[in-house]
Write a protein that holds these residues in place. Structure first.
Motif, mmCIF file in Angstrom:
data_model
loop_
_atom_site.group_PDB
_atom_site.id
_atom_site.type_symbol
_atom_site.label_atom_id
_atom_site.label_comp_id
_atom_site.label_asym_id
_atom_site.label_seq_id
_atom_site.Cartn_x
_atom_site.Cartn_y
_atom_site.Cartn_z
ATOM 1 N N GLN A 495 0.830 -1.201 0.000
ATOM 2 C CA GLN A 495 0.000 0.000 0.000
ATOM 3 C C GLN A 495 0.869 1.257 0.000
ATOM 4 O O GLN A 495 0.532 2.265 -0.634
ATOM 5 C CB GLN A 495 -0.923 -0.027 1.221
ATOM 6 C CG GLN A 495 -2.046 0.990 1.196
ATOM 7 C CD GLN A 495 -3.003 0.807 2.370
ATOM 8 O OE1 GLN A 495 -2.921 -0.192 3.096
ATOM 9 N NE2 GLN A 495 -3.894 1.761 2.558
ATOM 10 N N ILE A 505 -7.749 -1.182 -5.029
ATOM 11 C CA ILE A 505 -6.671 -2.117 -4.701
ATOM 12 C C ILE A 505 -7.150 -3.530 -5.016
ATOM 13 O O ILE A 505 -8.198 -3.962 -4.543
ATOM 14 C CB ILE A 505 -6.273 -2.032 -3.220
ATOM 15 C CG1 ILE A 505 -5.943 -0.589 -2.826
ATOM 16 C CG2 ILE A 505 -5.116 -2.987 -2.917
ATOM 17 C CD1 ILE A 505 -4.759 -0.009 -3.539
ATOM 18 N N ARG A 584 -9.819 2.057 -2.475
ATOM 19 C CA ARG A 584 -8.716 2.562 -1.659
ATOM 20 C C ARG A 584 -9.236 3.442 -0.516
ATOM 21 O O ARG A 584 -8.756 3.346 0.615
ATOM 22 C CB ARG A 584 -7.757 3.358 -2.543
ATOM 23 C CG ARG A 584 -6.496 3.819 -1.818
ATOM 24 C CD ARG A 584 -5.559 4.501 -2.775
ATOM 25 N NE ARG A 584 -4.262 4.768 -2.189
ATOM 26 C CZ ARG A 584 -3.234 5.284 -2.848
ATOM 27 N NH1 ARG A 584 -3.365 5.554 -4.151
ATOM 28 N NH2 ARG A 584 -2.085 5.501 -2.247
#
Length: 896
Positions: A495, A505, A584
């Motif tokens: 991340q 993601i 995200r």
């Protein structure tokens, strides 16, 4: 709602009708006279005279006032401990008394008893007989000459007829004892000889005639005849209130007609007589609260039948109330759920009847209470599984399932996806396959961050670093050798290396080969700003590697094609750390990946739902990984999931309280039932199995039986529901051939001990380390990985054999309990079987193909052999997904 309520009411009416049909109306001879005699022991409740319990005159007077209209005489068995007061009180009510002197191996007590009985016979004119001993020869507490000597001593001291009470065959075998007494006092109890209630009276008359033929001219009294109202069966003899009423009314009517002198055992239930087995306390004409058990005239029926029926139907209706709260249900779905609720209502009525109709010492009460408490979650689990059967078989089709890709966004505005791949000591060639599949994605706007962590061997990570360079700038290689936090730590590091403009993601495991359309089909779902998560199922490309791998793959498929599809309807899916896409913004709002559980993916997914994000699920396969290498790692993976699951329960349970999160009622229900159905069912199964192992010697050697209807039959019923749930839902949602289905069932059962052990460890220990699941071709270890399962299976099977072998009384409850032990052994046997099979050629498909060819040759099917062999060389998957849209026929909906 009115239609659903009408269906619920109809099922309740049918339930009530079944109770009406089940009510027995039995004809028996009426008797309106007084009985010749009844046995009477003046003790209340669990007061045991053998432990110093004393009778009191107030109790005796109240009891004999109750008995005086029913009988002409009473028989006692002792003349000490307060029982000596009975003849005097009996005289007040005009009752004759046959008094007894209790004789055993205690010579001092015997002397006191004999002196007292002689004294009583001199003081009370209503005494019409003396019994010196009761079944003393049968219990082998006196020898014949010793007992005769005591009888003769009493005869010399009184003018009252003297005898002793013995079972009938003792009199036939010992004529010298007959010569010593004034009359034969024979105990004829057909129950203890295993005769049915239909045979009991005939048998008593036959034995009476035998005694008359053997000793013509001798007075013969049937000194004990009776039938228990509760307890266990003895061979063909079944106790019960209606059975007791029919037998006693028939016997008394025939005895009076034939001029047979008799005594009924006994007047009032004696709860302290637990030494006589399960039926010992229940021979009375009155229960321990001095209420009559039956009427002596009219049709014989169960007195509590309608009260139990009312309880069963009422509870069935109450348990059906949640159906009324459902928004849309079909008619057959309602029928199924209401029927299940009424069955549970009937079970609760049976529990009430057993508790209300039996006497308990603290040990038996504790055992029954513990058993019932353990069964309640089992009943809840069974109801949840029946609900799922009804939903899938008869309910509406899933509405939230992502069955087709959404429309492509206008103007080509594809959200940027950052794909994160954590890798820990993974084979380079396997990782290259994963990276190649990512590179081939049919999606214009993505990057890939590969985090290799704690992999010190350069030969494992340097080729991958170079390969990422070859694949181009979209692929980022990160290598960290001292990374904490297991997989969650690697994902946090990924991340940190994510492009600032990435909106979504994507997470895949290092062994997964993704489909080119994965992102193209699913990423557009994030155009809805409320969507925080999109999950695709796990699947595997090595399911045909061996029989064991096929079984594992089938077991996984059931979860993703059945459970996840249904949970998705309530926005309550379980997130898995591969093939998932996460917004995200949602990930950051949840605080990122947490390392305080070893199931960081499920932990994060639940947190997202608690924050109010929407989740979507598709059961279309967009990626295929590798299965655990063998049974050892299959169990280790399940151990990690179960332990992590309990960690999540401990971490999140407070957020299920009212107002603590944005979870809906349906979401809370799905997670609570899911935890109970998985962690609870497996743990409960093991706990009950272990308790039953402990209970075996108590049943086998202490003559204590398990009440069948309330503790054993529910276990069998729950097992039947589980099997039906597995088979029906696999047939509806997962295409599997019968052999594959059987293997899958074995795989599912085989991890019961693993899950239960993980839950047990999780209760007492926190923060165990993350254990990686080996994939890609590890060798089998030398250890046998089902050792404890083999021990428990052996104990359960041997326990069942011991119960059957020692059940000389042919008690049905014991045989049922033995059957329960066999059923409980199946998960442990499954684990042992898989652990053994994977080490043999039985795990090789080539072996089974060779057997098929050989059978074909033996059966003369030579023509298709070549074709069959050719087809067999190409493994065909035993498990395939059935499109949910055609899994079942649409049922008419009842909109509430």
């Amino acid at each position: 709602m009115r239609t659903v309520a009408a269906v619920v009411a109809l099922v309740a009416c049918v339930h009530g009708g079944l109770w009406a049909l089940a009510r027995n109306h039995i004809s028996a001879p009426n008797y309106d006279g007084q009985l010749a005699s009844v046995s009477y022991a003046p003790f209340e409740g669990n007061v045991n005279p053998d432990e110093g319990g004393k009778a009191n005159i107030a109790r005796i007077r109240a009891d004999l006032k109750l008995l005086a209209p029913l009988t002409r005489a009473v028989r006692t068995y002792s003349s000490t401990g307060g029982v000596e007061l009975v003849p005097g009180v009996a005289q007040e009510f005009g009752l004759r008394a046959t008094v007894g002197a209790w004789i055993d191996k205690d010579n001092d007590r015997n002397e006191r008893e004999i002196r007292s009985v002689i004294d009583l016979s001199k003081r009370h004119s209503n005494i019409n007989g003396i019994f010196v001993g009761n079944e003393t020869i049968y219990r082998a507490e006196q020898k014949i000459p010793e007992l005769i000597q005591k009888i003769q001593r009493v005869k010399r001291s009184t003018n009252v007829p003297v005898t002793t009470g013995e079972i009938w065959n003792v009199w036939l075998e010992h004529p010298e004892l007959v010569s010593a007494v004034d009359f034969i006092a024979a105990h004829i109890l057909p129950y203890w000889e295993g005769f049915s209630e239909q045979q009991a009276v005939d048998q008593a008359i036959i034995i009476y005639d035998k005694l008359r033929a053997a000793y013509p001219g001798k007075r013969i009294v049937i000194a004990e005849f009776g039938w228990p109202s509760a307890g266990y069966n003895f061979k063909n003899a079944t106790p019960g209130r209606t059975e007791q009423a029919v037998v006693l009314r028939d016997f008394v009517s025939r005895a009076e007609a034939f001029g047979i002198d008799y005594n009924i055992v006994e007047a009032i239930d004696q709860p302290w007589k637990i030494f006589e087995g399960g039926v010992g306390p229940y021979w009375g004409l009155f229960d321990a609260s001095r209420q009559p058990k039956f009427e002596w005239s009219g049709i014989v029926t169960a007195p509590d039948h309608w009260r139990l029926a009312s309880i069963a139907v009422l509870l069935g209706v109450l348990l059906s109330m949640p159906i009324l709260a459902a928004s849309i249900v079909t008619m057959w779905q309602t029928v199924t759920l209401a029927a299940a609720a009424n069955i549970v209502g009937a079970w609760f009525a049976a529990v009430f009847a057993y508790w209300n109709g039996h006497y308990f010492v603290w040990g038996s009460a504790f055992a029954l209470g513990l058993g019932t408490v353990l069964l309640i979650p089992l009943v809840i689990i069974a109801l949840a599984r029946i609900e799922e059967i009804a939903q899938i078989a008869f309910g509406r089709q899933p509405r939230r399932l992502v069955a087709a890709p959404p429309l492509a966004p206008e103007g080509g505005a594809f959200p940027k996806v950052s794909i994160h791949i954590p890798a820990y000591r993974e084979p380079p060639e396997m990782l290259k396959q994963t990276l190649d599949a990512v590179a081939a994605l049919n999606y214009p706007n993505f990057e890939c961050v590969l985090v290799v962590n704690n992999t010190p061997d350069p030969a494992m990570w340097m080729p991958i670093e170079e390969y990422c360079r070859v694949l181009g700038g979209r692929f980022k290689f990160v290598n960290e050798q001292n990374l904490a936090g297991f997989k969650a730590g690697a994902l946090r590091l990924a991340q940190a290396h994510t492009a600032p403009d990435a909106e979504v993601i994507g997470i895949i495991d290092a062994d997964y080969v993704v489909h080119p359309d994965w992102l193209k089909d699913l990423a557009p779902l994030f155009l809805d700003p409320n969507v925080g998560l999109v999950q695709a199922p796990q699947d595997h490309r090595d399911g045909e590697r061996s029989v064991m791998h096929q079984a594992m793959n089938g077991e996984y498929a059931g979860f993703f094609d059945i459970g996840m599809v249904q949970r998705n309807e309530y926005n309550a899916i379980i997130v898995h750390g591969t093939m998932c896409l996460i917004r995200r913004q949602a990930l950051e709002a949840a605080g990122g990946w947490s390392s305080d559980t070893i199931c960081e993916d499920t932990d994060l997914g639940l947190t997202l739902l608690e924050l109010g994000w929407q989740a979507h699920y598709t059961n279309k396969r967009y990626g295929h990984g590798l299965l655990p290498d063998n049974f050892e790692f299959y169990k280790k993976q399940r151990d990690r999931w179960a332990y992590g699951g309990l960690q999540i329960v401990k971490k999140h349970w407070r957020r299920f309280l009212p107002g603590a999160s944005r979870l809906t009622r349906d979401q809370k229900r799905e997670f609570a039932l899911g935890w109970l159905n998985w962690l609870g069912a497996e743990s409960l199964g093991v706990v009950v199995a272990l308790l039953n192992i402990v209970w075996v010697p108590i049943i086998a050697f202490l003559d204590i039986a398990v009440p069948d209807r309330i503790l054993t039959i529910p276990i069998i019923a729950a097992f039947a529901v589980s099997v039906a749930h597995f088979v029906l839902l696999y047939r509806l949602r997962v295409r599997s051939n019968p052999a594959g289905l059987l293997r899958t069932m074995f795989a599912a059962m085989s991890v019961q001990w693993t899950v239960a052990r993980a839950v047990g460890v999780g209760v007492i220990k926190d923060h165990l380390p993350f254990v990686r699941t080996n994939k890609g071709g590890s060798r089998l270890s030398a250890d046998f990985h089902a050792f404890w399962e083999a021990i428990i299976a052996g104990l359960l099977i041997s326990g069942a054999m011991v119960l059957v072998a020692t059940n000389v009384k042919e008690i049905r409850e014991i045989n049922i309990f033995a059957g329960v032990l066999v059923i409980q052994s199946l998960p442990f046997i499954a684990a042992v079987g898989l652990a053994v099979i994977e080490r043999t050629r039985l795990n090789d498909f080539a072996y089974w193909r060779a057997i098929d060819v050989r059978l074909a040759e033996l059966l003369g099917r030579r023509a298709p052999i070549a074709q069959a062999v050719g087809n067999a060389m190409v493994p065909q998957p035993a498990v395939q997904t059935i499109p949910v849209a055609v899994a079942s026929k649409e049922q008419p909906e009842l909109v509430q």
